[in-house]
Design an enzyme around this catalytic site. Sequence first.
Site, short mmCIF file in Angstrom:
data_model
loop_
_atom_site.label_atom_id
_atom_site.label_comp_id
_atom_site.label_asym_id
_atom_site.label_seq_id
_atom_site.Cartn_x
_atom_site.Cartn_y
_atom_site.Cartn_z
N LYS A 26 0.83 -1.20 0.00
CA LYS A 26 0.00 0.00 0.00
C LYS A 26 0.87 1.25 0.00
O LYS A 26 0.65 2.17 -0.80
CB LYS A 26 -0.91 -0.03 1.23
CG LYS A 26 -2.14 0.83 1.13
CD LYS A 26 -2.99 0.71 2.40
CE LYS A 26 -3.80 -0.58 2.43
NZ LYS A 26 -4.44 -0.79 3.75
N ARG A 95 -3.19 3.07 8.52
CA ARG A 95 -3.51 1.92 7.67
C ARG A 95 -2.38 0.91 7.67
O ARG A 95 -1.22 1.26 7.48
CB ARG A 95 -3.74 2.39 6.23
CG ARG A 95 -4.56 3.65 6.13
CD ARG A 95 -4.57 4.25 4.74
NE ARG A 95 -5.21 3.41 3.74
CZ ARG A 95 -5.27 3.73 2.45
NH1 ARG A 95 -4.69 4.84 2.01
NH2 ARG A 95 -5.88 2.93 1.60
N GLY A 104 -6.86 -10.92 7.88
CA GLY A 104 -6.60 -11.14 9.29
C GLY A 104 -5.71 -10.09 9.90
O GLY A 104 -5.55 -10.01 11.11
N MET A 106 -4.72 -6.16 10.91
CA MET A 106 -5.57 -5.13 11.48
C MET A 106 -6.17 -4.23 10.42
O MET A 106 -5.53 -3.91 9.44
CB MET A 106 -4.78 -4.28 12.46
CG MET A 106 -5.71 -3.62 13.43
SD MET A 106 -4.92 -2.26 14.27
CE MET A 106 -5.06 -1.02 13.02
N ARG A 340 -3.33 -1.00 -6.66
CA ARG A 340 -2.41 -2.14 -6.69
C ARG A 340 -2.74 -2.95 -7.93
O ARG A 340 -3.82 -2.80 -8.51
CB ARG A 340 -2.54 -3.00 -5.43
CG ARG A 340 -3.88 -3.67 -5.36
CD ARG A 340 -4.09 -4.37 -4.04
NE ARG A 340 -5.53 -4.49 -3.86
CZ ARG A 340 -6.14 -4.78 -2.74
NH1 ARG A 340 -5.46 -4.96 -1.65
NH2 ARG A 340 -7.44 -4.89 -2.68
N HIS A 456 -5.78 -32.59 7.44
CA HIS A 456 -5.77 -33.98 6.99
C HIS A 456 -6.61 -34.13 5.73
O HIS A 456 -6.16 -34.72 4.73
CB HIS A 456 -6.31 -34.88 8.11
CG HIS A 456 -6.41 -36.33 7.73
ND1 HIS A 456 -7.56 -36.87 7.21
CD2 HIS A 456 -5.49 -37.33 7.78
CE1 HIS A 456 -7.34 -38.16 6.97
NE2 HIS A 456 -6.10 -38.47 7.31
N SER A 781 16.15 -42.14 -15.51
CA SER A 781 14.87 -41.50 -15.25
C SER A 781 14.66 -41.49 -13.75
O SER A 781 14.67 -42.56 -13.11
CB SER A 781 13.74 -42.25 -15.96
OG SER A 781 12.51 -41.68 -15.60
N CYS A 849 10.20 -39.28 -14.04
CA CYS A 849 8.83 -39.75 -14.09
C CYS A 849 8.34 -39.73 -12.65
O CYS A 849 9.12 -39.62 -11.73
CB CYS A 849 8.75 -41.14 -14.70
SG CYS A 849 9.76 -42.36 -13.87
N TYR A 869 13.96 -33.88 -19.81
CA TYR A 869 12.49 -33.90 -19.88
C TYR A 869 11.88 -34.22 -18.53
O TYR A 869 12.53 -34.74 -17.63
CB TYR A 869 12.01 -34.92 -20.92
CG TYR A 869 12.25 -36.37 -20.54
CD1 TYR A 869 11.31 -37.07 -19.77
CD2 TYR A 869 13.40 -37.04 -20.94
CE1 TYR A 869 11.52 -38.38 -19.41
CE2 TYR A 869 13.62 -38.36 -20.58
CZ TYR A 869 12.67 -39.03 -19.81
OH TYR A 869 12.89 -40.32 -19.44
P1 ADP Z 1 -7.79 -2.11 3.31
O1 ADP Z 1 -6.40 -2.58 3.31
O2 ADP Z 1 -8.73 -2.97 4.08
O3 ADP Z 1 -8.27 -1.76 1.94
P2 ADP Z 1 -7.41 0.70 3.71
O4 ADP Z 1 -6.23 1.13 4.48
O5 ADP Z 1 -7.30 0.81 2.26
O6 ADP Z 1 -7.81 -0.76 4.17
O7 ADP Z 1 -8.60 1.58 4.26
C1 ADP Z 1 -9.93 1.21 4.44
C2 ADP Z 1 -10.85 2.22 3.78
O8 ADP Z 1 -10.62 3.52 4.26
C3 ADP Z 1 -10.68 2.26 2.30
O9 ADP Z 1 -11.93 2.41 1.68
C4 ADP Z 1 -9.85 3.49 2.11
O10 ADP Z 1 -10.05 4.04 0.83
C5 ADP Z 1 -10.34 4.40 3.20
N1 ADP Z 1 -9.34 5.35 3.61
C6 ADP Z 1 -8.09 5.06 4.03
N2 ADP Z 1 -7.39 6.18 4.29
C7 ADP Z 1 -8.19 7.22 4.01
C8 ADP Z 1 -8.05 8.64 4.06
N3 ADP Z 1 -6.90 9.19 4.44
N4 ADP Z 1 -9.09 9.40 3.72
C9 ADP Z 1 -10.24 8.81 3.33
N5 ADP Z 1 -10.46 7.50 3.26
C10 ADP Z 1 -9.44 6.69 3.60
MG MG Z 2 -7.85 -0.54 0.77
#
Ligand code: ADP
Ligand code: MG
Length: 897
Positions: A26, A95, A104, A106, A340, A456, A781, A849, A869
């Site tokens: 990110k 973020r 999973g 945060m 991304r 399993h 082989s 093989c 091969y």
């Molecule tokens: P995730 O990894 O779950 O996508 P994000 O970090 O992208 O989490 O953020 C969750 C939401 O909050 C997303 O919709 C993102 O666009 C929004 N968001 C994050 N930072 C900002 C910001 N500075 N201003 C407005 N919206 C934000």
């Molecule tokens: Mg996001």
Amino acid sequence: MGNAGEKYVYDFSEGHKGLKELLGGKGANLAEMTRMGLPVPAGFTVTTRACQAYLATGDNPAGLAEEIDSHLAALESAMGRRLGDASDPLLVSVRSGAAFSMPGMMETVLNVGLNDESVAGLAAQAGGNERFAWDSYRRLIQMFGKTVCDVPGEEFSNALEEAKTARGATDDLHLDAADLQALVDRFKRIFAKNTGHDFPQDPKEQLRLAMEAVFRSWNAERAVLYRRQERIPADLGTAVNVVAMVFGNLGPDSGTGVAFTRDPASGAQGIYGDYLQNAQGEDVVAGIRNTIPLDELRTLDRRSYDELLTIMAKLEGHYRDLCDIEFTIERGKLWMLQTRVGKRTAGAAFRIAAQLVGEGMISLDEALRRVSGAQLAQLMFPRFDLAADPVALTKGIGASPGAAVGKVVFSAPRAVELAAAGEQVILVRRETNPEDLAGMIAAQGILTARGGKTSHAAVVARGMGRTCVCGADQLEIAADRFTVAGRTVNEGDVISIDGTTGCVYLDAVPVRPSEVVQYFEGTLSSAEAEVPLVDAVHKIMSHADATRDLAVRTNADTADDAARARRFGAEGIGLCRTEHMFLGDRRELVERLILAATPGERSDALAALLPLQRADFVDLFRAMDGLPVTVRLIDPPLHEFLPSLEELAVNVAVARERGEDHAEDAELLDAVRRMHEQNPMLGLRGVRLGLVIPGLFAMQVRAITEAAVQLAGEGLDPHPEIMVPLVGAVQELEMVRQECEQIVAEVVADSGVNVLIGTMIEVPRAALTAGQIAEAADFFSFGTNDLTQMGWGFSRDDVEGAFFWRYLELGIFGISPFESIDREGVGRLIRIAAEEGRAVRPELKLGVCGEHGGDPESVHFFHEVGLDYVSCSPFRVPVARLEAGRAAITGEDSDSR
Ligand code: ADP
Ligand code: MG
Ligand code: MG
């Protein structure tokens, strides 16, 4: 970990997309967009190295706090506001963002910097918009409480629901400033009750706590499990992004959305996305209100829409791939919040790669790099026809691919019973254990409520090619029924499970054959424009074929299998097992052979087998005309061809009781008793049979050679290769070879047929003495199944179901060594044998093989070792061709994605 003077914080203007490992995906992409001059809110990234230091010591590394302070100060002065200032607050989001996106971890906290005072300042700055300010504040307490302080999320969402009900409101837009202010009070009480302290009012403390919580979330249980499953290293750590807030919840001229530059489901060209007016952050994906298709933004806000499209085109051109995007519009001003290279389905991966080649954006090499054998394999399984609109029951982890339909059963014995009666069944268990094995074999598919890709059920199902879905959501299992989301499914009801997507449906969903398989079969032409997927696969496969150094052969025992594999692109047979040539109506001859009391009886039995086997080889060589066919001389212990000890003992006892004639069975029983072995896998088999039972190998060699000579006489071009199994010492091979050469020379005469004689390398001693063995072998082989069994000292049949799940759980191996070659151990034996064999005989042909020949990871290894091969089952041939192509691409990935 963490050096004095190390730089832990990067402004967005300092980073770029090549720094994913340091800044997380990110952060690196936010920096890249900033460098491209796109409208990204100002901010900075705290590095993964800071996280590593925090996790190692439990404390922030020295200097980090000061660095954050100075970056914050710079952010404040750029924005002309101070974090949490009472009259005109700067707010930020905190973020998480690791190098790999990971469930999973945060979640993000928005609106950091709000408190009881700055909420008023925010309202004033927003032109007296009180509603907006209180809405932002309640979101902060909710997100902060939930993700930083572990307050149960339902307590907040229930309170929100109650507030709506009290208002008679259907969605949160109908709550006014006073409602939201009251909700803030309520949220603060919830917060205090659960944490034992008040919601922190100091903006800097909010920031620090949120950042540390992001660090710690790296080790959250779900994240740890996910990493183990996806084999992501545990020590990478996550970065933390601090981003100035922009507001999509300022009114109808604001909003938030997500978009894709191409359809990530099908790969079709075009713009896809959703938009939600007057909303913030996750609202758009959380499903709290109905979103509108991105298209409609054009009528709402033409200027922002046009700008968004221009930016998306720019991003695609820049990343040269499908991008997914998060954006927010604040009062008519567009902001980019994330991009991304987007995830996509297997089909979309092929289509998009081919499109980008067509558009001149990437090379064919790059296209090949962007698809995988695993994706191709997915496309080769039959799929459910979702146009039939099936009822979705639940979703789990797609642990072993395929589309299975059957009646639900809840125990292994019941599965065996119904399957024996000709029914198709799906075995549903909370989790499976070794006792379920017979049921798993009998079932079309396996569905479990617990466990993931290494459970399993998953390991065993993959090992035997059964469809399997694990860890299905909310699946409650009782003795004779299961319930899921309020629906009950009884034993005997029919369900359908998709081992690729993990989806589970009620009733029998119609199954659609794979277009890609039809293409390989030659029944669907790549020129058919309405099948763009097939066209894409065709283009990329052709490039893989042109690029690869490894030839791809198939393991096939019959002419039918050989013909199919050839359509799939096999360039010969790497392993023809001759065992089946001793079965069926030939059993009687084999019994005569085994029971022969005199050399005369023995050679009579062999003479009777000879024409039958010769006919088999004629068919096989015909199907593979012009291509090499490696035939393995008989390998399994001979008693495998006799009836079982128990069966015979019963027959003899019953006959004796009834006074019937039982001489023949009694004789067989004696033989079976005599031949009984404690460890048949390590007993009288392979080359040992050839040396102990006179004439057995000779008969096979004669059948092979005569078949080839016959076909050559018809003007065909057979290339037989005779392979001796289980050799451990050069002396064994030399003796067999001498016998073979005599027969071959005699049969071939002047027919022009050339017969190679080589050996399997599947006993560790053979690998370690390969230099000697190469003196007597035209080819090696690698029998990687046996080499793995003997290298590790465990038998696949016994251990895979018994304890592999535990070994995987303990991390002793990341994947079963029978699925993917163990590079360090078994792989080392292969490396040694290849090097020492070639040193003695440079023209020595080297192949593999065994199922590893069709495993993507292993194919790359065999390419590295320089084998000639790989050979695998017919269905894996296209996968091996693709991966061999990918393994051979040279040069750096031109894009640091
Ligand atoms: P995730 O990894 O779950 O996508 P994000 O970090 O992208 O989490 O953020 C969750 C939401 O909050 C997303 O919709 C993102 O666009 C929004 N968001 C994050 N930072 C900002 C910001 N500075 N201003 C407005 N919206 C934000
Ligand atoms: Mg996001
Ligand atoms: Mg073997």
